[in-house]
Each structure stands twice: as C-alpha cells, then as structure tokens.
Design an enzyme around this catalytic site. Sequence first.
Site, mmCIF file in Angstrom:
data_model
loop_
_atom_site.group_PDB
_atom_site.id
_atom_site.type_symbol
_atom_site.label_atom_id
_atom_site.label_comp_id
_atom_site.label_asym_id
_atom_site.label_seq_id
_atom_site.Cartn_x
_atom_site.Cartn_y
_atom_site.Cartn_z
ATOM 1 N N LYS A 50 0.151 -0.991 -0.124
ATOM 2 C CA LYS A 50 -0.309 0.241 -0.570
ATOM 3 C C LYS A 50 1.140 1.109 -0.205
ATOM 4 O O LYS A 50 0.363 2.206 -0.479
ATOM 5 C CB LYS A 50 -0.910 -0.223 1.731
ATOM 6 C CG LYS A 50 -2.023 -0.945 1.527
ATOM 7 C CD LYS A 50 -3.026 -1.421 2.392
ATOM 8 C CE LYS A 50 -3.535 -1.974 2.172
ATOM 9 N NZ LYS A 50 -4.585 -2.384 3.388
ATOM 10 N N VAL A 66 -1.364 1.381 5.913
ATOM 11 C CA VAL A 66 -1.318 0.444 7.369
ATOM 12 C C VAL A 66 -2.330 -0.739 6.671
ATOM 13 O O VAL A 66 -3.036 -0.925 5.694
ATOM 14 C CB VAL A 66 -1.927 1.351 8.444
ATOM 15 C CG1 VAL A 66 -2.391 -0.120 9.913
ATOM 16 C CG2 VAL A 66 -1.129 2.076 9.024
ATOM 17 N N ASP A 67 -1.748 -1.902 7.790
ATOM 18 C CA ASP A 67 -2.604 -3.216 7.276
ATOM 19 C C ASP A 67 -3.318 -4.344 8.659
ATOM 20 O O ASP A 67 -2.270 -4.023 9.750
ATOM 21 C CB ASP A 67 -1.960 -3.820 6.015
ATOM 22 C CG ASP A 67 -3.579 -5.451 5.323
ATOM 23 O OD1 ASP A 67 -4.373 -4.729 4.941
ATOM 24 O OD2 ASP A 67 -3.500 -6.413 6.189
ATOM 25 N N THR A 68 -4.092 -4.067 8.819
ATOM 26 C CA THR A 68 -5.030 -5.589 10.221
ATOM 27 C C THR A 68 -5.903 -6.340 9.178
ATOM 28 O O THR A 68 -6.518 -6.177 8.786
ATOM 29 C CB THR A 68 -5.964 -4.141 10.681
ATOM 30 O OG1 THR A 68 -4.415 -2.829 10.859
ATOM 31 C CG2 THR A 68 -5.746 -4.804 12.018
#
Length: 131
Positions: A50, A66-68
């Site tokens: 990203k 950011v990734d969750t």
Amino acid sequence: MLILASGSPRRKELISLLDIPFKIVVSKANEDLDGSFSPEETVKILSFRKASAVAKDYPDDLVLGVDTVVCIDGKILGKPTDEEDAKRMLRLLSGREHKVFTGFSLVGKYESYSETVCTVVRFAPLDDGEI
C-alpha cells in the site's frame, strides 16, 4: 509531508492525534495473497504494498501504509462479505480471545521501514440481540 495511504476513518482519526500535517491518498495496491503467509507476514507485506503504491506518485514524501487482520484458531478472518457473514464472525469471536495483527510500513525516497504488532483481544460473550 506525511501521506496516509488509507481511506480508513479510524486511521485518519489516529494520525490526527499526532498533530502533524498529513494528507490522505488511498492506495489502489493489490491486496491478494495466496494464503501461504503467516498473519504477521501478511500485514507486513500488504502494508508495504500500500505504501509503495502511493510512494511512486509522491517520491519526496513519507508514505504510511497500514494493514490489519483478525486471527482466531490460526486462521485469518477476512472482511465480512455481508451482514450475515459479520454476524457469523461475531459469534465465532464471542466469549473468546483472538489476535489482531497490524502491520505498518513507512516508505520514503531513500529507505523504508516495516513492523508488525500483535494485540490479544478478549470478547465478552455476546447474545444474538447484541450481535
């Protein structure tokens, strides 16, 4: 300038607390993975994708991706496909502990940095009315 490569209202709110100037450019990075990666690897790879996708168009800025993911019983729960799927997931999480993995990547002109954090979350039991 800091660029947040996310359209998440919650991420925008959190970055706003830092009281530093930033702008949002939503990443259009491919988020498909083959499933062979651990949750930690998954969020690190996707956050970097990203940030890197946005950084190509903003080479003089610092880009945050950011990734969750939520993980229970060793499996990553994806985004719910509809309301019924969301209810199924909440029933699965009800009264149990699960892990939330967040990966973040900062990509700049000359270097990048990625990290992963894990938070253990315990849900109280939820009845169908609450769900």
